[in-house]
Write a protein that holds these residues in place. Structure first.
Motif, PDB file in Angstrom:
ATOM      1  N   LEU A 264      -9.738  -3.035   5.585  1.00  0.00           N
ATOM      2  CA  LEU A 264      -8.143  -3.523   5.888  1.00  0.00           C
ATOM      3  C   LEU A 264      -8.346  -5.028   6.104  1.00  0.00           C
ATOM      4  O   LEU A 264      -7.199  -5.898   5.805  1.00  0.00           O
ATOM      5  CB  LEU A 264      -7.666  -2.791   7.204  1.00  0.00           C
ATOM      6  CG  LEU A 264      -7.407  -1.268   6.683  1.00  0.00           C
ATOM      7  CD1 LEU A 264      -6.875  -0.957   8.009  1.00  0.00           C
ATOM      8  CD2 LEU A 264      -6.152  -1.338   5.551  1.00  0.00           C
ATOM      9  N   SER A 265      -9.339  -5.361   6.773  1.00  0.00           N
ATOM     10  CA  SER A 265      -9.236  -7.034   7.309  1.00  0.00           C
ATOM     11  C   SER A 265      -9.516  -7.976   6.033  1.00  0.00           C
ATOM     12  O   SER A 265      -9.114  -9.194   6.077  1.00  0.00           O
ATOM     13  CB  SER A 265     -10.627  -7.260   8.019  1.00  0.00           C
ATOM     14  OG  SER A 265     -10.515  -6.428   9.491  1.00  0.00           O
TER      15      SER A 265
ATOM     16  N   TRP B 119      -4.389   7.246   1.338  1.00  0.00           N
ATOM     17  CA  TRP B 119      -5.555   8.487   1.314  1.00  0.00           C
ATOM     18  C   TRP B 119      -6.757   7.842   0.724  1.00  0.00           C
ATOM     19  O   TRP B 119      -7.932   8.630   1.175  1.00  0.00           O
ATOM     20  CB  TRP B 119      -4.894   9.500   0.646  1.00  0.00           C
ATOM     21  CG  TRP B 119      -3.986  10.585   1.815  1.00  0.00           C
ATOM     22  CD1 TRP B 119      -2.668  10.590   1.676  1.00  0.00           C
ATOM     23  CD2 TRP B 119      -4.260  11.159   2.770  1.00  0.00           C
ATOM     24  NE1 TRP B 119      -2.291  11.370   2.599  1.00  0.00           N
ATOM     25  CE2 TRP B 119      -3.191  11.778   3.344  1.00  0.00           C
ATOM     26  CE3 TRP B 119      -5.776  11.248   3.348  1.00  0.00           C
ATOM     27  CZ2 TRP B 119      -3.237  12.721   4.594  1.00  0.00           C
ATOM     28  CZ3 TRP B 119      -5.858  12.182   4.677  1.00  0.00           C
ATOM     29  CH2 TRP B 119      -4.413  12.803   5.110  1.00  0.00           C
ATOM     30  N   ASP B 120      -6.765   7.227  -0.246  1.00  0.00           N
ATOM     31  CA  ASP B 120      -8.014   6.777  -0.916  1.00  0.00           C
ATOM     32  C   ASP B 120      -8.788   6.298   0.008  1.00  0.00           C
ATOM     33  O   ASP B 120     -10.089   6.359   0.001  1.00  0.00           O
ATOM     34  CB  ASP B 120      -7.731   5.649  -2.090  1.00  0.00           C
ATOM     35  CG  ASP B 120      -8.818   5.595  -2.818  1.00  0.00           C
ATOM     36  OD1 ASP B 120      -9.506   6.207  -3.307  1.00  0.00           O
ATOM     37  OD2 ASP B 120      -9.222   4.245  -2.838  1.00  0.00           O
TER      38      ASP B 120
ATOM     39  N   MET C  46       0.903  -1.403   0.042  1.00  0.00           N
ATOM     40  CA  MET C  46       0.089  -0.089   0.034  1.00  0.00           C
ATOM     41  C   MET C  46       1.008   1.416   0.207  1.00  0.00           C
ATOM     42  O   MET C  46       1.799   1.517   0.763  1.00  0.00           O
ATOM     43  CB  MET C  46      -0.814  -0.055   1.354  1.00  0.00           C
ATOM     44  CG  MET C  46      -1.938   1.180   1.301  1.00  0.00           C
ATOM     45  SD  MET C  46      -2.768   1.256   2.766  1.00  0.00           S
ATOM     46  CE  MET C  46      -3.590  -0.069   2.678  1.00  0.00           C
ATOM     47  N   ASP C  47       0.718   2.129  -0.980  1.00  0.00           N
ATOM     48  CA  ASP C  47       1.431   3.350  -0.925  1.00  0.00           C
ATOM     49  C   ASP C  47       0.464   4.521  -0.418  1.00  0.00           C
ATOM     50  O   ASP C  47      -0.634   4.181   0.066  1.00  0.00           O
ATOM     51  CB  ASP C  47       2.013   3.821  -2.426  1.00  0.00           C
ATOM     52  CG  ASP C  47       0.753   4.067  -3.236  1.00  0.00           C
ATOM     53  OD1 ASP C  47      -0.431   4.113  -2.910  1.00  0.00           O
ATOM     54  OD2 ASP C  47       0.920   3.886  -4.718  1.00  0.00           O
TER      55      ASP C  47
ATOM     56  N   ILE D 174       0.142  -3.264   7.860  1.00  0.00           N
ATOM     57  CA  ILE D 174       1.066  -2.600   8.459  1.00  0.00           C
ATOM     58  C   ILE D 174       1.510  -1.285   7.652  1.00  0.00           C
ATOM     59  O   ILE D 174       1.872  -0.319   8.114  1.00  0.00           O
ATOM     60  CB  ILE D 174       2.284  -3.449   8.587  1.00  0.00           C
ATOM     61  CG1 ILE D 174       2.102  -4.948   9.311  1.00  0.00           C
ATOM     62  CG2 ILE D 174       3.427  -2.921   8.842  1.00  0.00           C
ATOM     63  CD1 ILE D 174       3.141  -5.773   9.252  1.00  0.00           C
ATOM     64  N   ASP D 175       1.468  -1.596   6.425  1.00  0.00           N
ATOM     65  CA  ASP D 175       1.658  -0.252   5.498  1.00  0.00           C
ATOM     66  C   ASP D 175       0.699   0.878   5.824  1.00  0.00           C
ATOM     67  O   ASP D 175       1.018   2.132   5.941  1.00  0.00           O
ATOM     68  CB  ASP D 175       1.381  -0.708   4.209  1.00  0.00           C
ATOM     69  CG  ASP D 175       2.357  -1.595   3.501  1.00  0.00           C
ATOM     70  OD1 ASP D 175       3.402  -1.538   3.986  1.00  0.00           O
ATOM     71  OD2 ASP D 175       2.232  -2.178   2.462  1.00  0.00           O
ATOM     72  N   TYR D 176      -0.670   0.614   6.130  1.00  0.00           N
ATOM     73  CA  TYR D 176      -1.704   1.570   6.267  1.00  0.00           C
ATOM     74  C   TYR D 176      -1.368   2.276   7.894  1.00  0.00           C
ATOM     75  O   TYR D 176      -1.267   3.432   7.870  1.00  0.00           O
ATOM     76  CB  TYR D 176      -3.030   0.916   6.635  1.00  0.00           C
ATOM     77  CG  TYR D 176      -4.171   1.980   7.028  1.00  0.00           C
ATOM     78  CD1 TYR D 176      -4.964   2.460   6.443  1.00  0.00           C
ATOM     79  CD2 TYR D 176      -4.179   2.202   8.461  1.00  0.00           C
ATOM     80  CE1 TYR D 176      -5.820   3.334   6.849  1.00  0.00           C
ATOM     81  CE2 TYR D 176      -5.214   3.003   8.906  1.00  0.00           C
ATOM     82  CZ  TYR D 176      -5.832   3.538   8.059  1.00  0.00           C
ATOM     83  OH  TYR D 176      -6.928   4.206   8.557  1.00  0.00           O
ATOM     84  N   ASP D 177      -0.895   1.324   8.709  1.00  0.00           N
ATOM     85  CA  ASP D 177      -0.349   2.002  10.143  1.00  0.00           C
ATOM     86  C   ASP D 177       0.691   2.790   9.908  1.00  0.00           C
ATOM     87  O   ASP D 177       0.888   3.778  10.577  1.00  0.00           O
ATOM     88  CB  ASP D 177      -0.206   0.960  11.016  1.00  0.00           C
ATOM     89  CG  ASP D 177      -0.539   1.358  12.460  1.00  0.00           C
ATOM     90  OD1 ASP D 177      -1.594   2.025  12.526  1.00  0.00           O
ATOM     91  OD2 ASP D 177       0.276   0.859  13.554  1.00  0.00           O
ATOM     92  N   ILE D 178       1.523   2.563   9.119  1.00  0.00           N
ATOM     93  CA  ILE D 178       2.700   3.179   8.913  1.00  0.00           C
ATOM     94  C   ILE D 178       2.499   4.683   8.372  1.00  0.00           C
ATOM     95  O   ILE D 178       2.982   5.737   8.770  1.00  0.00           O
ATOM     96  CB  ILE D 178       3.952   2.538   8.109  1.00  0.00           C
ATOM     97  CG1 ILE D 178       4.468   1.403   8.710  1.00  0.00           C
ATOM     98  CG2 ILE D 178       4.920   3.368   7.390  1.00  0.00           C
ATOM     99  CD1 ILE D 178       5.503   0.373   7.883  1.00  0.00           C
TER     100      ILE D 178
END
Length: 205
Positions: A31-32, A7-8, A1-2, A40-44
């Motif tokens: 996310l699930s 943001w999307d 995930m970038d 993890i990407d989202y949380d970063i």
């Protein structure tokens, strides 16, 4: 995930739902359905985005506009600001003085007419309007727990392992305060220099 995908998701959650509770549930559900790495990407991205808003000038803007000084409240305010979407968040993060120009803020500051003051206040509506969104911070940990069945501590460890860290929570006793040069909020000249729009608003209030 970038960052664009992050943001999307944030912005789609606002369009797809009508309440904060539903918005958080929508994000957790989205996310699930993804691999743990994407959670993890989202949380970063969440951590680094909020860290961008953890500045002394944005804290001052929050302090003067909403007449609140709680550090917990400021953290939840930054969550709310992220929830307004990328363009809005980045504009205010880059120039905290723009906070006073946001339609969402002007709506909250608008004087209520006498009739409105006499009507029973709707607690649910008040909660939805409040410029704080604590539960938005728990999306990734809830999704991580659902997907892995493990304690969200594992998510925090994975985020830190990838060198992502943020300014929140703010704990003055441990030297954790908003980023930037600290300044005296009672200094009128410094307020006018750093936050001229907000200084004018305060003088007219």
């Amino acid at each position: 995930m970038d960052v664009d995908e992050f943001w999307d998701l944030i912005e789609r959650s606002g369009r797809e739902t009508d309440t904060r509770e539903a918005r958080v549930a929508w994000l957790v559900d989205e996310l699930s359905q993804r691999p743990v790495e994407e959670i993890i990407d989202y949380d970063i991205w969440w951590t680094t985005t909020r860290d961008r808003g953890c500045t002394i000038d944005l804290y001052a803007a929050y302090w003067f506009v909403f007449q609140k000084g709680s550090l917990n409240g400021f953290e939840y305010f930054v969550n709310w600001l992220v929830g307004l979407g990328r363009d809005t968040f980045e504009a205010v993060a880059d120039c905290p003085d723009r906070l006073i120009e946001l339609p969402q803020v002007l709506h909250l500051l608008k004087p209520k007419d006498l009739y409105a003051k006499r009507r029973p206040r709707n607690p649910e509506r008040m909660s939805e309007d409040r410029p704080e969104f604590e539960s938005l911070a728990y999306v990734a940990s809830d999704a991580y727990e659902q997907v892995t069945g493990k304690d969200p501590t594992g998510l925090s460890e994975a985020v830190h392992a990838r060198r992502a860290s943020g300014g929140f929570p703010l704990i003055p006793a441990l030297g954790s305060v908003p980023h930037g040069e600290q300044w005296d909020f009672d200094d009128e000249q410094e307020l006018a220099r750093r936050l001229p729009r907000i200084a004018r608003y305060r003088d007219q209030r």
